[in-house]
Design a protein around this motif. Structure first.
Motif, PDB file in Angstrom:
ATOM      1  N   SER A  71      -3.488  -6.534   7.045  1.00  0.00           N
ATOM      2  CA  SER A  71      -2.071  -6.591   7.394  1.00  0.00           C
ATOM      3  C   SER A  71      -1.290  -6.196   6.152  1.00  0.00           C
ATOM      4  N   VAL A  72      -0.124  -5.569   6.374  1.00  0.00           N
ATOM      5  CA  VAL A  72       0.688  -5.038   5.273  1.00  0.00           C
ATOM      6  C   VAL A  72       2.085  -5.606   5.387  1.00  0.00           C
ATOM      7  N   HIS A  73       2.643  -6.063   4.258  1.00  0.00           N
ATOM      8  CA  HIS A  73       3.986  -6.622   4.213  1.00  0.00           C
ATOM      9  C   HIS A  73       4.780  -5.889   3.147  1.00  0.00           C
ATOM     10  N   THR A  74       6.034  -5.668   3.417  1.00  0.00           N
ATOM     11  CA  THR A  74       6.944  -5.092   2.415  1.00  0.00           C
ATOM     12  C   THR A  74       7.944  -6.159   2.004  1.00  0.00           C
ATOM     13  N   ASP A  75       7.954  -6.481   0.724  1.00  0.00           N
ATOM     14  CA  ASP A  75       8.843  -7.509   0.187  1.00  0.00           C
ATOM     15  C   ASP A  75       9.722  -6.850  -0.883  1.00  0.00           C
ATOM     16  N   GLY A  76      10.924  -6.451  -0.471  1.00  0.00           N
ATOM     17  CA  GLY A  76      11.785  -5.719  -1.396  1.00  0.00           C
ATOM     18  C   GLY A  76      11.190  -4.363  -1.701  1.00  0.00           C
ATOM     19  N   ASP A  77      10.957  -4.087  -2.986  1.00  0.00           N
ATOM     20  CA  ASP A  77      10.359  -2.804  -3.359  1.00  0.00           C
ATOM     21  C   ASP A  77       8.878  -2.951  -3.687  1.00  0.00           C
ATOM     22  N   VAL A  78       8.255  -4.014  -3.192  1.00  0.00           N
ATOM     23  CA  VAL A  78       6.832  -4.264  -3.438  1.00  0.00           C
ATOM     24  C   VAL A  78       6.106  -4.382  -2.101  1.00  0.00           C
ATOM     25  N   GLY A  79       4.910  -3.764  -2.035  1.00  0.00           N
ATOM     26  CA  GLY A  79       4.084  -3.889  -0.847  1.00  0.00           C
ATOM     27  C   GLY A  79       2.907  -4.810  -1.109  1.00  0.00           C
ATOM     28  N   VAL A  80       2.685  -5.758  -0.205  1.00  0.00           N
ATOM     29  CA  VAL A  80       1.564  -6.690  -0.323  1.00  0.00           C
ATOM     30  C   VAL A  80       0.641  -6.460   0.876  1.00  0.00           C
ATOM     31  N   SER A  81      -0.571  -6.072   0.592  1.00  0.00           N
ATOM     32  CA  SER A  81      -1.539  -5.848   1.680  1.00  0.00           C
ATOM     33  C   SER A  81      -2.667  -6.863   1.565  1.00  0.00           C
ATOM     34  N   SER A 112       4.828  -2.422   8.533  1.00  0.00           N
ATOM     35  CA  SER A 112       3.643  -3.288   8.594  1.00  0.00           C
ATOM     36  C   SER A 112       2.561  -2.544   9.357  1.00  0.00           C
ATOM     37  N   ALA A 113       1.352  -2.970   9.153  1.00  0.00           N
ATOM     38  CA  ALA A 113       0.213  -2.344   9.828  1.00  0.00           C
ATOM     39  C   ALA A 113      -0.816  -3.405  10.160  1.00  0.00           C
ATOM     40  N   HIS A 114      -1.553  -3.164  11.233  1.00  0.00           N
ATOM     41  CA  HIS A 114      -2.561  -4.107  11.694  1.00  0.00           C
ATOM     42  C   HIS A 114      -3.818  -3.317  12.010  1.00  0.00           C
ATOM     43  N   VAL A 115      -4.833  -3.527  11.225  1.00  0.00           N
ATOM     44  CA  VAL A 115      -6.075  -2.763  11.348  1.00  0.00           C
ATOM     45  C   VAL A 115      -7.155  -3.678  11.895  1.00  0.00           C
ATOM     46  N   ALA A 136       3.156  -9.499  15.031  1.00  0.00           N
ATOM     47  CA  ALA A 136       3.630  -9.204  13.676  1.00  0.00           C
ATOM     48  C   ALA A 136       2.810  -9.995  12.669  1.00  0.00           C
ATOM     49  N   PRO A 137       2.711  -9.497  11.426  1.00  0.00           N
ATOM     50  CA  PRO A 137       1.944 -10.234  10.418  1.00  0.00           C
ATOM     51  C   PRO A 137       2.548 -11.609  10.155  1.00  0.00           C
ATOM     52  N   GLY A 138       1.670 -12.568   9.850  1.00  0.00           N
ATOM     53  CA  GLY A 138       2.153 -13.887   9.499  1.00  0.00           C
ATOM     54  C   GLY A 138       2.831 -13.875   8.132  1.00  0.00           C
ATOM     55  N   PRO A 139       3.555 -14.934   7.786  1.00  0.00           N
ATOM     56  CA  PRO A 139       4.262 -14.977   6.498  1.00  0.00           C
ATOM     57  C   PRO A 139       3.284 -15.009   5.333  1.00  0.00           C
ATOM     58  N   ALA A 176     -12.211   1.805  15.355  1.00  0.00           N
ATOM     59  CA  ALA A 176     -11.043   1.227  14.694  1.00  0.00           C
ATOM     60  C   ALA A 176      -9.847   1.312  15.626  1.00  0.00           C
ATOM     61  N   VAL A 177      -9.080   0.229  15.686  1.00  0.00           N
ATOM     62  CA  VAL A 177      -7.821   0.194  16.425  1.00  0.00           C
ATOM     63  C   VAL A 177      -6.748  -0.183  15.416  1.00  0.00           C
ATOM     64  N   ASP A 178      -5.942   0.807  15.018  1.00  0.00           N
ATOM     65  CA  ASP A 178      -4.939   0.613  13.972  1.00  0.00           C
ATOM     66  C   ASP A 178      -3.541   0.705  14.590  1.00  0.00           C
ATOM     67  N   VAL A 179      -2.717  -0.292  14.308  1.00  0.00           N
ATOM     68  CA  VAL A 179      -1.347  -0.338  14.832  1.00  0.00           C
ATOM     69  C   VAL A 179      -0.382  -0.309  13.654  1.00  0.00           C
ATOM     70  N   PHE A 180       0.532   0.649  13.661  1.00  0.00           N
ATOM     71  CA  PHE A 180       1.483   0.837  12.572  1.00  0.00           C
ATOM     72  C   PHE A 180       2.913   0.640  13.086  1.00  0.00           C
ATOM     73  N   TYR A 181       3.711  -0.127  12.317  1.00  0.00           N
ATOM     74  CA  TYR A 181       5.138  -0.250  12.583  1.00  0.00           C
ATOM     75  C   TYR A 181       5.848   0.713  11.618  1.00  0.00           C
ATOM     76  N   LEU A 182       6.382   1.786  12.160  1.00  0.00           N
ATOM     77  CA  LEU A 182       6.986   2.842  11.341  1.00  0.00           C
ATOM     78  C   LEU A 182       8.516   2.786  11.435  1.00  0.00           C
ATOM     79  N   THR A 183       9.172   3.055  10.328  1.00  0.00           N
ATOM     80  CA  THR A 183      10.634   3.112  10.302  1.00  0.00           C
ATOM     81  C   THR A 183      11.088   4.358   9.565  1.00  0.00           C
ATOM     82  N   ARG A 184      12.366   4.690   9.764  1.00  0.00           N
ATOM     83  CA  ARG A 184      12.988   5.748   8.951  1.00  0.00           C
ATOM     84  C   ARG A 184      13.161   5.238   7.516  1.00  0.00           C
ATOM     85  N   PRO A 185      13.305   6.115   6.545  1.00  0.00           N
ATOM     86  CA  PRO A 185      13.483   5.642   5.154  1.00  0.00           C
ATOM     87  C   PRO A 185      14.622   4.639   5.010  1.00  0.00           C
TER      88      PRO A 185
END
Length: 801
Positions: free
Chosen positions: A651-661, A754-757, A589-592, A764-773
């Motif tokens: 790496s991609v992080h979702t913090d509330g309604d904001v995405g930080v990549s 989150s995603a790990h590219v 998982a992505p680091g903090p 390219a080896v891309d790993v995506f953590y997908l969820t329902r809405p």
């Protein structure tokens, strides 16, 4: 420093081979003297004045090239015109004394016109006649013949060269390649004496520049060995370097043993083959250019322009050369950049460019920077085009700078008939095979480097193989090459910039590269102890995947007998058992987020921070903040792609309604304010990113090689996460790949938690953590549909390429 086949010979061997060459020259001089004397006697006996002209003795073939061995025929042409009153009487006075002396004679009597007609009717005759050399008589008549033959050869070259190239390919298939045979035919095998004759003929067309001095040196080396072989062979001389004669031939050449002899012969043959390949490629382009010019009604354009391929590297007329701005001697990445550009585009690395790079080195720092490691692994993963580029680099002395241990395996013979090639060629073939399997593993770079290293422990006296059918030279003490190779890997991997964990993985791959094949064919696969032992060695599923792919690549590169359906099924069964025994580790998982990144997310939407590289030209980081809605990630990826930034990792992080990549990219660091404006325009819809990225991908594809990339592999990693569905995508890298995957995910309505590219070599080896809405993992059916949607999108793009 460029390599030469004689560079590794001891002074005593060089002196002995020099003596062999002198003996060959003396045989030619003796034959010339005998024929001059016989022609003089013929003139005297027939009453023809020696100054009358109209007749000459011409040496052809090997005799014409002054290459007489003790077993060679004397190929002689008696050339005449109407000034000679009795050519038959002259011929009798020439041939009968030679027959009485039991000379092996290949003779003919012709006029210039008859000889020219014979050359036009038969390709092999034409090649022999191109080597016509005056011996005695009317020199002007011989000059007339040579002028006529060469003019005819040059005039008919566009028609005859394709036939000649086809005959060379057919001969190579029929006889084999010198460096791939334990008993090579020094004359007919690919890279042998016959190819040297062909190169002389190709040079005579004036279409291409053939390095005739180098060709002559290679032919001389092969002729020396053949002369000794004929002496050793006794009454039944042969051009095939038979195993039972090799020890005696080695002694006759002043070499210590058959291993040294084969290395020397293989090096000569490999260099000849490589030179011929380059010459034929250039001849093909010259003929194609001539056809275009003749078929065009427009005036010919000036010389071809340079096409930039990277910093300091460009393409011109099908070859990779140095660009005018190249920093020769100060840019340590230049050789790797040039080599990868050539292999990636299927072009020839110009030999003079490789020689310049080899003679003006710029030392890479230790450990290598990340970009050097990326270029190196990308070169190893370039597929079949790796072979020609690597050989050019090796001939120029560049390979030793990259792999200091390469000397031990260069042209090293393998005495098992299971192996098709020398150790060094086998390692490169394994890289080629591994490049087709990179979709199966999480770390293609470790697979490719493991392929290059796995047999590097061979080559020295006493190393042996451990697979059925392998072995060292008979009579030598056996030593496990895997142990030696693991020690070499432990030294080289840190030098190449691999960290401690990656080095440990490479050491494991090399030390145990025979584990799966040996266990599958020698152990009970239903015995739990067998499975536990293999699992204890590999440790985790990712390493198991690497070892399985290396096992297959190694076996396929060895030869058909090493990877039969039976062996493949056994190895597959073993891998399945071990995989079920191991607990697959979670995808990291992505680091903090850092405190400043959280502050940026709270204050700026959108927001961009560019952290400049510590060293110019190295990858650097970009942090981007965007609304955390479906599709935002694709938009950020598209903006970065349009800024000409190549993604190395993200790496991609979702913090509330904001995405930080957080992105690690290579390229020219952009102005953060400009990048923020572009991101804002794209997020607001003022700038349509997707069509522009598609056009950029199309341009990228147009400069690539269609059909040579494997289809994308999209899979669901079951059980990798309890909170999300983990999707893994392996595909050939291109500027808009990550954008396209994100867009395909967004179209399904799923969220990317989150995603790990990762980009390894050109994959390219891309790993995506997908969820329902509303959160939580996807249902199995939905996950399968998402995977299929991504696969279809990527395959459609591949088809469009």
């Amino acid at each position: 420093m460029p390599l030469t086949p004689t560079s590794s010979l001891a002074p005593s061997a060089r002196e002995r081979l020099t003596q062999v060459g002198r003996s060959r020259a003396e045989r030619t001089r003796a034959a010339d003297g005998r024929l001059r004397s016989l022609l003089s006697d013929a003139f005297a006996a027939t009453g023809i004045p020696p100054t009358a002209g109209g007749v000459s003795v011409v040496a052809l073939g090997g005799y014409g090239r002054e290459e007489l061995s003790a077993a060679s025929d004397l190929d002689v042409l008696l050339l005449y015109d109407d000034r000679c009153p009795d050519v038959a009487a002259v011929a009798e006075r020439l041939w009968y004394p030679l027959w009485d002396d039991r000379v092996a004679l290949d003779h003919s009597v012709r006029t210039v016109a008859e000889t020219s007609e014979a050359a036009a009717g038969d390709l092999r005759t034409a090649l022999s006649l191109l080597d016509a050399r005056h011996v005695a008589g009317d020199a002007a008549l011989t000059i007339q013949l040579r002028t006529t033959l060469l003019a005819g050869w040059r005039r008919t070259a566009p028609r005859r060269l394709p036939e000649l190239e086809r005959s060379c390919r057919e001969r190579a298939v029929r006889v084999g390649e010198i460096a791939a045979l334990l008993e090579p035919d020094l004359k007919e095998a690919r890279g042998g004496l016959r190819d040297g004759v062909v190169m002389r003929a190709l040079a005579a067309t004036w279409l291409v520049d053939v390095p005739q001095v180098n060709i002559a040196r290679l032919r001389s080396g092969l002729l020396d060995v053949r002369d000794v072989l004929h002496e050793v062979g006794g009454r039944r001389p042969t051009d095939r370097l038979r195993a039972d004669l090799q020890a005696d031939v080695a002694a006759g050449c002043g070499l210590p043993d058959r291993d040294a002899l084969l290395r020397y012969v293989y090096h000569l043959g490999r260099t000849m083959s490589h030179t011929a390949d380059i010459a034929w490629r250039r001849a093909g382009r010259a003929l194609a250019g001539r056809s275009v010019r003749r078929g065009s009604r427009t005036r010919p354009r000036p010389g071809p322009a340079l096409t930039p391929l990277g910093p300091g590297v460009a393409a011109v007329d099908g070859e990779v050369v140095l660009a005018p701005e190249a920093r020769l001697g100060t840019d340590p990445l230049l050789p790797l950049r040039a080599a990868y550009a050539a292999a990636d585009h299927g072009l020839l690395l110009a030999p003079h460019t490789a020689d310049r790079l080899g003679s003006t080195p710029a030392t890479l720092p230790t450990p290598w920077p990340a970009e050097a490691r990326r270029l190196f692994t990308a070169l190893l993963g370039s597929g079949p085009d790796l072979l020609a580029v690597w050989e050019t680099c090796d001939q120029a002395g560049l390979v030793n700078d990259l792999v200091p241990e390469w000397d031990r395996v260069r042209c090293a013979p393998q005495y098992s008939p299971v192996h098709r090639h020398t150790v060094d060629r086998h390692l490169l073939d394994t890289c080629v095979e591994a490049s087709r399997l990179v979709r199966r593993v999480y770390r293609p770079d470790l697979l490719l480097v493991g392929a290059l290293l796995h047999d590097l422990g061979k080559g020295e006296r006493g190393e042996r193989g451990d697979r059925d059918g392998e072995g060292g030279e008979p009579g030598r003490p056996a030593r496990d090459h895997s142990v030696t190779g693991a020690e070499i890997a432990a030294r080289l991997a840190p030098r190449w910039g691999f960290d401690q964990a990656d080095t440990a993985t490479l050491v494991l791959l090399v030390r145990h590269h025979l584990l799966l094949a040996d266990t599958a064919t020698r152990r009970d696969l239903d015995d739990p102890t067998t499975i536990r032992q293999v699992a204890a060695v590999v440790g985790d599923a990712d390493t198991l995947d690497l070892l399985a792919a290396l096992t297959e690549a190694d076996a396929r590169a060895t030869g058909p007998a090493a990877w039969t359906p039976w062996r493949a099924a056994l190895v597959g069964r073993l891998v399945g058992h071990v995989r079920r025994h191991l607990e697959r580790g979670q995808v990291p998982a992505p680091g903090p987020l850092a405190q400043w990144q959280r502050a940026l997310a709270r204050e700026h939407v959108p927001g961009v921070v560019v952290e400049p590289p510590e060293i110019d030209g190295e990858p650097f980081r970009i942090t981007a903040v965007a609304p955390g809605r479906v599709g935002s990630l694709a938009t950020v990826a598209g903006v970065l792609a349009l800024a000409r930034l190549s993604v190395r990792s993200a790496s991609v992080h979702t913090d509330g309604d904001v995405g930080v990549s957080i992105w690690t990219v290579a390229g020219e660091p952009p102005d953060p304010a400009v990048l923020r404006e572009r991101l804002d325009a794209a997020l607001s819809g003022r700038d349509q990113v997707a069509p522009r990225v598609a056009r950029m991908d199309a341009t990228h594809a147009a400069h690539g090689r269609p059909g040579l990339t494997a289809p994308a592999d999209v899979r669901v990693a079951s059980g990798a996460s309890a909170a999300a569905t983990v999707l893994e995508v392996r595909a050939h890298d291109r500027p808009g790949l990550f954008h396209q995957i994100c867009a395909a995910v967004a179209a399904t309505g799923c969220s990317v938690r989150s995603a790990h590219v990762s980009t390894w070599a050109d994959n390219a080896v891309d790993v995506f953590y997908l969820t329902r809405p509303q959160g939580g993992p996807l249902d199995d059916g939905v996950a399968a549909q998402v995977a299929e949607s991504i696969r279809t999108a990527l395959d459609d793009r591949g088809t469009n390429r």
